[in-house]
Scaffold this motif. Structure first.
Motif, PDB file in Angstrom:
ATOM      1  N   GLU A 188       2.160  16.866  55.341  1.00 59.47           N
ATOM      2  CA  GLU A 188       2.569  17.605  54.146  1.00 59.47           C
ATOM      3  C   GLU A 188       1.739  17.189  52.939  1.00 59.47           C
ATOM      4  O   GLU A 188       1.328  18.019  52.126  1.00 59.47           O
ATOM      5  CB  GLU A 188       4.063  17.379  53.867  1.00 59.47           C
ATOM      6  CG  GLU A 188       4.581  18.050  52.595  1.00 59.47           C
ATOM      7  CD  GLU A 188       4.403  19.564  52.577  1.00 59.47           C
ATOM      8  OE1 GLU A 188       4.363  20.142  51.473  1.00 59.47           O
ATOM      9  OE2 GLU A 188       4.282  20.172  53.661  1.00 59.47           O
ATOM     10  N   THR A 225       5.563  13.369  54.734  1.00 58.91           N
ATOM     11  CA  THR A 225       4.659  13.069  55.837  1.00 58.91           C
ATOM     12  C   THR A 225       3.210  13.213  55.386  1.00 58.91           C
ATOM     13  O   THR A 225       2.911  13.901  54.403  1.00 58.91           O
ATOM     14  CB  THR A 225       4.899  14.020  57.013  1.00 58.91           C
ATOM     15  OG1 THR A 225       4.534  15.353  56.613  1.00 58.91           O
ATOM     16  CG2 THR A 225       6.366  14.017  57.440  1.00 58.91           C
ATOM     17  N   ASN A 226       2.320  12.568  56.113  1.00 55.72           N
ATOM     18  CA  ASN A 226       0.897  12.684  55.802  1.00 55.72           C
ATOM     19  C   ASN A 226       0.408  14.122  55.948  1.00 55.72           C
ATOM     20  O   ASN A 226      -0.470  14.572  55.200  1.00 55.72           O
ATOM     21  CB  ASN A 226       0.081  11.764  56.711  1.00 55.72           C
ATOM     22  CG  ASN A 226       0.204  10.311  56.305  1.00 55.72           C
ATOM     23  OD1 ASN A 226       0.810   9.985  55.290  1.00 55.72           O
ATOM     24  ND2 ASN A 226      -0.361   9.425  57.107  1.00 55.72           N
TER      25      ASN A 226
END
Length: 200
Positions: free
Chosen positions: A129, A126-127
């Protein structure tokens, strides 16, 4: 011609342009070249729609972990070294590092857009993370650069460079002893290539 030499003239500096991918490192290489610093590049990676003015990369950099014996070839020149490989540079040499810093949301958006244009998919994270990983990495880099005395570092903010180039170019010029051609450097700054901007 510019000479990246220390005051005592005994050691020749290596200029390193570093930062995360899509943080403005290619632009900085273009600016330093125009300013009068020779660049070490092999032009293997050609300009494209993601970077129409060229990447100015040197293929051997990608294999720094396996072989860094060639790095003295870069003395008196500028070379682009992506941030996660900066640890692999021989620490007995002298470096002036221009480290590009960019809003992490913009970095991620720019990387995503680049992959889309290339028809490729990014890593399955994900962005949020990815942003966490990048932030931790940059903190570690700052700490490492700060305690390695052979690395003198100037941090340049990508947004500031694009929106107030005269001020930032003066900072860069001062970092290199006031010997650069600032007019030619300024001509390299094209705000139209600032495509992914974080909302303020």
């Amino acid at each position: 011609a510019y000479c990246a030499c220390e005051n005592d003239g005994e050691r020749t500096m290596i200029t390193v342009v570093s930062g995360l991918p899509r943080s403005g490192t290619s632009l900085m290489m273009q600016m330093l070249r125009e300013g009068g610093i020779p660049v070490l590049t092999d032009d293997v990676r050609a300009p494209d729609k993601n970077n129409p003015r060229g990447y100015l990369e040197f293929e051997k950099v990608k294999a720094l972990k396996k072989d860094n014996s060639w790095v003295p070839e870069a003395e008196g020149k500028a070379i682009k070294v992506i941030s996660h490989l900066i640890y692999e540079l021989p620490t007995h040499l002298q470096y002036k590092v221009v480290f590009m810093v960019r809003n992490l949301d913009e970095v991620i958006a720019s990387q995503s857009s680049m992959l889309d244009r290339m028809g490729r998919e990014g890593a399955p994270v994900t962005n949020v993370e990815l942003k966490r990983v990048f932030h931790r990495h940059l903190e570690q880099i700052r700490e490492w650069l700060g305690r390695n005395k052979n690395f003198e570092t100037l941090f340049i903010d990508h947004h500031d460079l694009l929106t107030n180039p005269v001020r930032e170019i003066e900072r860069i010029n001062a970092f290199f002893g006031g010997k650069l051609d600032t007019t030619k450097m300024a001509a390299m700054v094209d705000p139209s290539l600032y495509r992914e901007r974080a909302s303020k």
